[in-house]
Design a protein around this motif. Sequence first.
Motif, PDB file in Angstrom:
ATOM      1  N   ARG A  25       0.861  -1.180   0.000  1.00 40.15           N
ATOM      2  CA  ARG A  25       0.000   0.000   0.000  1.00 40.15           C
ATOM      3  C   ARG A  25       0.896   1.228   0.000  1.00 40.15           C
ATOM      4  O   ARG A  25       1.507   1.567   1.012  1.00 40.15           O
ATOM      5  CB  ARG A  25      -0.894  -0.001   1.247  1.00 40.15           C
ATOM      6  CG  ARG A  25      -2.111  -0.908   1.177  1.00 40.15           C
ATOM      7  CD  ARG A  25      -3.323  -0.209   0.568  1.00 40.15           C
ATOM      8  NE  ARG A  25      -3.640   1.018   1.299  1.00 40.15           N
ATOM      9  CZ  ARG A  25      -4.431   1.061   2.393  1.00 40.15           C
ATOM     10  NH1 ARG A  25      -4.959  -0.053   2.879  1.00 40.15           N
ATOM     11  NH2 ARG A  25      -4.692   2.211   2.982  1.00 40.15           N
ATOM     12  N   LEU A  28       0.387   3.910   2.704  1.00 41.41           N
ATOM     13  CA  LEU A  28       0.854   3.589   4.047  1.00 41.41           C
ATOM     14  C   LEU A  28       2.375   3.585   4.122  1.00 41.41           C
ATOM     15  O   LEU A  28       2.971   4.159   5.039  1.00 41.41           O
ATOM     16  CB  LEU A  28       0.308   2.235   4.485  1.00 41.41           C
ATOM     17  CG  LEU A  28      -1.215   2.124   4.622  1.00 41.41           C
ATOM     18  CD1 LEU A  28      -1.606   0.707   5.042  1.00 41.41           C
ATOM     19  CD2 LEU A  28      -1.755   3.140   5.622  1.00 41.41           C
ATOM     20  N   VAL A  29       3.022   2.963   3.149  1.00 41.86           N
ATOM     21  CA  VAL A  29       4.475   2.769   3.219  1.00 41.86           C
ATOM     22  C   VAL A  29       5.244   4.075   3.003  1.00 41.86           C
ATOM     23  O   VAL A  29       6.191   4.379   3.732  1.00 41.86           O
ATOM     24  CB  VAL A  29       4.931   1.705   2.197  1.00 41.86           C
ATOM     25  CG1 VAL A  29       6.448   1.608   2.147  1.00 41.86           C
ATOM     26  CG2 VAL A  29       4.331   0.353   2.539  1.00 41.86           C
ATOM     27  N   SER A  32       5.071   6.625   6.073  1.00 48.66           N
ATOM     28  CA  SER A  32       5.190   6.031   7.410  1.00 48.66           C
ATOM     29  C   SER A  32       6.528   6.307   8.083  1.00 48.66           C
ATOM     30  O   SER A  32       6.876   5.645   9.053  1.00 48.66           O
ATOM     31  CB  SER A  32       4.972   4.513   7.321  1.00 48.66           C
ATOM     32  OG  SER A  32       6.007   3.905   6.559  1.00 48.66           O
ATOM     33  N   GLN A  34       9.604   5.923   6.845  1.00 49.85           N
ATOM     34  CA  GLN A  34      10.757   5.127   6.419  1.00 49.85           C
ATOM     35  C   GLN A  34      11.657   5.949   5.501  1.00 49.85           C
ATOM     36  O   GLN A  34      12.873   5.961   5.649  1.00 49.85           O
ATOM     37  CB  GLN A  34      10.304   3.867   5.698  1.00 49.85           C
ATOM     38  CG  GLN A  34       9.631   2.839   6.573  1.00 49.85           C
ATOM     39  CD  GLN A  34       9.459   1.516   5.843  1.00 49.85           C
ATOM     40  OE1 GLN A  34      10.407   0.957   5.294  1.00 49.85           O
ATOM     41  NE2 GLN A  34       8.241   0.999   5.834  1.00 49.85           N
ATOM     42  N   PHE A 113      -4.486  -2.437   8.245  1.00 54.08           N
ATOM     43  CA  PHE A 113      -3.248  -1.900   7.667  1.00 54.08           C
ATOM     44  C   PHE A 113      -2.510  -2.969   6.860  1.00 54.08           C
ATOM     45  O   PHE A 113      -1.401  -3.366   7.201  1.00 54.08           O
ATOM     46  CB  PHE A 113      -2.350  -1.339   8.782  1.00 54.08           C
ATOM     47  CG  PHE A 113      -2.918  -0.132   9.449  1.00 54.08           C
ATOM     48  CD1 PHE A 113      -2.648   1.133   8.959  1.00 54.08           C
ATOM     49  CD2 PHE A 113      -3.756  -0.263  10.539  1.00 54.08           C
ATOM     50  CE1 PHE A 113      -3.197   2.260   9.558  1.00 54.08           C
ATOM     51  CE2 PHE A 113      -4.307   0.848  11.147  1.00 54.08           C
ATOM     52  CZ  PHE A 113      -4.029   2.113  10.658  1.00 54.08           C
ATOM     53  N   VAL A 116       1.858  -3.157   4.423  1.00 53.99           N
ATOM     54  CA  VAL A 116       2.956  -2.350   4.980  1.00 53.99           C
ATOM     55  C   VAL A 116       4.230  -3.190   4.936  1.00 53.99           C
ATOM     56  O   VAL A 116       4.347  -4.205   5.618  1.00 53.99           O
ATOM     57  CB  VAL A 116       2.668  -1.919   6.435  1.00 53.99           C
ATOM     58  CG1 VAL A 116       3.861  -1.149   6.999  1.00 53.99           C
ATOM     59  CG2 VAL A 116       1.406  -1.061   6.490  1.00 53.99           C
ATOM     60  N   ARG A 117       5.166  -2.791   4.112  1.00 48.53           N
ATOM     61  CA  ARG A 117       6.423  -3.517   3.989  1.00 48.53           C
ATOM     62  C   ARG A 117       7.599  -2.579   4.232  1.00 48.53           C
ATOM     63  O   ARG A 117       7.445  -1.367   4.231  1.00 48.53           O
ATOM     64  CB  ARG A 117       6.544  -4.214   2.634  1.00 48.53           C
ATOM     65  CG  ARG A 117       6.423  -3.343   1.436  1.00 48.53           C
ATOM     66  CD  ARG A 117       6.691  -4.111   0.136  1.00 48.53           C
ATOM     67  NE  ARG A 117       5.867  -5.278  -0.031  1.00 48.53           N
ATOM     68  CZ  ARG A 117       6.343  -6.535  -0.053  1.00 48.53           C
ATOM     69  NH1 ARG A 117       7.647  -6.763   0.085  1.00 48.53           N
ATOM     70  NH2 ARG A 117       5.552  -7.556  -0.216  1.00 48.53           N
ATOM     71  N   TRP A 295       9.843  -6.109  10.465  1.00 50.66           N
ATOM     72  CA  TRP A 295       8.744  -5.855   9.535  1.00 50.66           C
ATOM     73  C   TRP A 295       7.412  -5.774  10.289  1.00 50.66           C
ATOM     74  O   TRP A 295       6.579  -4.914   9.977  1.00 50.66           O
ATOM     75  CB  TRP A 295       8.680  -6.950   8.477  1.00 50.66           C
ATOM     76  CG  TRP A 295       9.736  -6.872   7.425  1.00 50.66           C
ATOM     77  CD1 TRP A 295      11.087  -6.831   7.616  1.00 50.66           C
ATOM     78  CD2 TRP A 295       9.534  -6.838   6.006  1.00 50.66           C
ATOM     79  NE1 TRP A 295      11.744  -6.778   6.416  1.00 50.66           N
ATOM     80  CE2 TRP A 295      10.812  -6.783   5.407  1.00 50.66           C
ATOM     81  CE3 TRP A 295       8.412  -6.854   5.193  1.00 50.66           C
ATOM     82  CZ2 TRP A 295      10.994  -6.728   4.027  1.00 50.66           C
ATOM     83  CZ3 TRP A 295       8.575  -6.815   3.811  1.00 50.66           C
ATOM     84  CH2 TRP A 295       9.856  -6.746   3.239  1.00 50.66           C
ATOM     85  N   VAL A 299       4.553  -2.445  10.803  1.00 51.58           N
ATOM     86  CA  VAL A 299       3.091  -2.414  10.658  1.00 51.58           C
ATOM     87  C   VAL A 299       2.464  -1.687  11.843  1.00 51.58           C
ATOM     88  O   VAL A 299       1.620  -0.788  11.676  1.00 51.58           O
ATOM     89  CB  VAL A 299       2.520  -3.837  10.545  1.00 51.58           C
ATOM     90  CG1 VAL A 299       0.997  -3.799  10.450  1.00 51.58           C
ATOM     91  CG2 VAL A 299       3.106  -4.567   9.339  1.00 51.58           C
ATOM     92  N   CYS A 302       3.303   2.030  11.802  1.00 44.67           N
ATOM     93  CA  CYS A 302       2.499   2.728  10.802  1.00 44.67           C
ATOM     94  C   CYS A 302       1.086   2.966  11.329  1.00 44.67           C
ATOM     95  O   CYS A 302       0.535   4.058  11.189  1.00 44.67           O
ATOM     96  CB  CYS A 302       2.459   1.906   9.511  1.00 44.67           C
ATOM     97  SG  CYS A 302       1.453   2.626   8.205  1.00 44.67           S
ATOM     98  N   ARG A 306      -0.490   6.616  11.979  1.00 47.35           N
ATOM     99  CA  ARG A 306      -1.727   7.018  11.294  1.00 47.35           C
ATOM    100  C   ARG A 306      -2.816   7.375  12.305  1.00 47.35           C
ATOM    101  O   ARG A 306      -3.553   8.350  12.115  1.00 47.35           O
ATOM    102  CB  ARG A 306      -2.194   5.880  10.373  1.00 47.35           C
ATOM    103  CG  ARG A 306      -3.471   6.160   9.595  1.00 47.35           C
ATOM    104  CD  ARG A 306      -3.316   7.355   8.666  1.00 47.35           C
ATOM    105  NE  ARG A 306      -2.348   7.122   7.613  1.00 47.35           N
ATOM    106  CZ  ARG A 306      -2.671   6.671   6.401  1.00 47.35           C
ATOM    107  NH1 ARG A 306      -3.944   6.425   6.104  1.00 47.35           N
ATOM    108  NH2 ARG A 306      -1.746   6.498   5.485  1.00 47.35           N
TER     109      ARG A 306
END
Length: 329
Positions: A25, A28-29, A32, A34, A113, A116-117, A295, A299, A302, A306
Amino acid sequence: MALRDSPSSCPALWRWLRCPPAELRLDLVLASGQSFRWRQSSPGAWTGVLAERVWTLRQERGRLWYTVYGEDGPGPETDRILRDYFQLDVRLPALYRAWGAADPLFCRTAAAFPGVRVLRQDPAECLLTFICTSNNHVARITAMIERLCRAFGRRLCSLDQRPFHAFPSLAALAGSDAEAKLRALGFGYRARFVSGAAKAIAEGMGTAGLCRLRDAPYAEARRALCALPGVGDKVADCVCLMALDKAEAVPVDTHVWRIARQRYGAALGARSLTARVYQEIGDFFRELWGPYAGWAQAVLFCADLRKGRDGGSRARRGRSQASRGAGCS
């Protein structure tokens, strides 16, 4: 213009990779915390800089569409860059199922969610960026990195009169006047650490040595990073996770510390995030979630980020409505 065109209306300018929302997504990614080089350029479209190219990405009907601005344009090589950046060879739904089976709390949060990666970023860029994140928030970090790239990076192109620049080289940030320039750009005490870390890498292991940490054990890579100016446990773990292929690295900041305490009852007796507490929380989540613990943490981070943004938006709307109400009375 390409930024406004839909992929289906410009097939010659766009390529796609098969990628359902359960695998990725973008909304999201890319928002977030990153990476700080992407912005939503139009509804559903994200424009940013990756591998010294300017890209626009969007998702549609189970496909990840993209275009690249420049003479070469999109092609098989850009497919490879994008697959590597999003680590698309890692099957995310299987990981979600495994984490959910081990942790019902994760299962309840993750349902809202998907996709998310963790990104696989350039190690030097990731390191110098995350040095800027201490005592900071996403919007301010994004603005700082934009100023950094404009001041020190090579200009790539301009879209809608907005210039895009590559991330600066180590040599540019290690120069004798770099710290002073960074302070003038509003980096404060971080200026010394960004310039110092760039100089330490350039004069020590070099970019090649930094990349070789991908093949080193997690503990060894972490120790090497913590020896650099401005790098503590959290920054080192961010770089290990998001640039050095250490999926077990769990960066612990105030968000993750709060999640560990309030939802999992971990480190309840701790009054501050000491080095011992930091290690304890990371070990707790590694035992709970397994080799891809970092990982799973991404998630929950994130989701927490959010939720904080949505809560802040609701609070601002509430204050605005209250203000309007007061004005009408």
